[in-house]
Enzyme design. Sequence first.
Site, PDB file in Angstrom:
ATOM      1  NE  ARG A 174      43.514  57.693  -8.941  1.00  0.00           N
ATOM      2  CZ  ARG A 174      43.717  57.546 -10.259  1.00  0.00           C
ATOM      3  NH1 ARG A 174      42.738  57.691 -11.114  1.00  0.00           N
ATOM      4  NH2 ARG A 174      44.914  57.199 -10.706  1.00  0.00           N
ATOM      5  CB  SER A 195      49.535  57.804  -8.146  1.00  0.00           C
ATOM      6  OG  SER A 195      49.619  57.434  -9.483  1.00  0.00           O
ATOM      7  CD  GLU A 222      45.575  57.718  -6.126  1.00  0.00           C
ATOM      8  OE1 GLU A 222      45.227  58.268  -7.166  1.00  0.00           O
ATOM      9  OE2 GLU A 222      46.213  56.668  -6.088  1.00  0.00           O
TER      10      GLU A 222
END
Length: 334
Positions: A160, A234, A330
Amino acid sequence: MKEYLNYSLLSHNTFGVEAKCDRFLEFSSTADAVEVASQLRHSDSDLLIIGSGSNLLLTGDFKGIVVHSAIAGIEDLGHCQIKCGSGVLWDDVVDYCVNHNLYGAENLSIIPGEVGASAVQNIGAYGAEASDLIVEVEAVEISTGKVCLIPKSECHYAYRQSRFKQEWRNKYLVTHVTYQLSDTFSPRLDYGNIRAKLAEKGISNPSAADLRQVVIDIRNAKLPDPKVQGNAGSFFMNPIVSRQTYEQLAERYPAMPHYTIDADHEKIPAGWMIDQCGWKGKALGRAGVHDKQALVLVNLGGAKGEDVVNLCNAIRKDVKTRFGITIYPEVNIR
Ligand code: EPU
């Protein structure tokens, strides 16, 4: 190039938070992006570059310029390479690949977001990441207006992460991304419950379309549809911890799920830790924790960005207290 003033971002964030920006600029070609870059150079306003807003939490009106790519098109370059406009929906790319016998993208089915974000955020799921496929990123450098071809090796991809999120933040407007697929189907079935779901359907030798469908089914069963309940997938990243930290925790929690990163590091699912803290299905104000996947925070209706931030902070505190691990969002909180 399109320009709107005092523009509502409600349809540009999947959390469904109402917020406005001073100015919204949208480019539909590389030439347009060069023009947007020139406008940005002549302004000292804050800048927020967005994709489909599926990884964004707005905590209030954005006093600055929001930029979005609407560059369309998927071009077949031959040799199993495709060049995609940064405004193309990511899942349209996966669908195109599966329908054109280009293999390797199936596990990344129905991840919300656009091609530009795939290169910035290094989207991933079921043991695959966008960076497995990326060859190069075409982007306009805002400070010079130059169109740059940035090879994958320069993008410093990790879980990520990319340079576009770090030291290159707000330095480039991504215009196209080139992906390398394969003409050989080598399915990755070992992550999560993919194999179990295929067996349930009586499929022992899956095609790319079968694998795509199973991934879609698994995601749909776990993740809320943003059109029904605002969310950004998420909310937290899964923390990567040292082997020593992992081993200490594994002694206390033998059933703790984990993924080995390398000899020295393990990744622990934040969703599992949040679940263990008792947050699954719970709410704080108008923000809640999804009842089927604790990694996902949801808008229970009329939530403000602040409600979600309060919930985020309460969860982080509990995870830290119980597991000694700091988890990080995130989602881009602005
Ligand atoms: N778990 C729980 N309780 C929960 C949630 C998870 O016990 O409420 C456990 C699961 O049973 C499993 C483990 O935690 O043993 C991992 O859960 P899951 O397979 O659902 O994956 P994840 O690590 O929570 C990551 C990605 C997802 C991606 C899935 C599948 C991140 C931040 N998230 O989630 O990506 O779909 O793996 O590969 O890495 C996204 O980024 O928006 C996203 C949905």
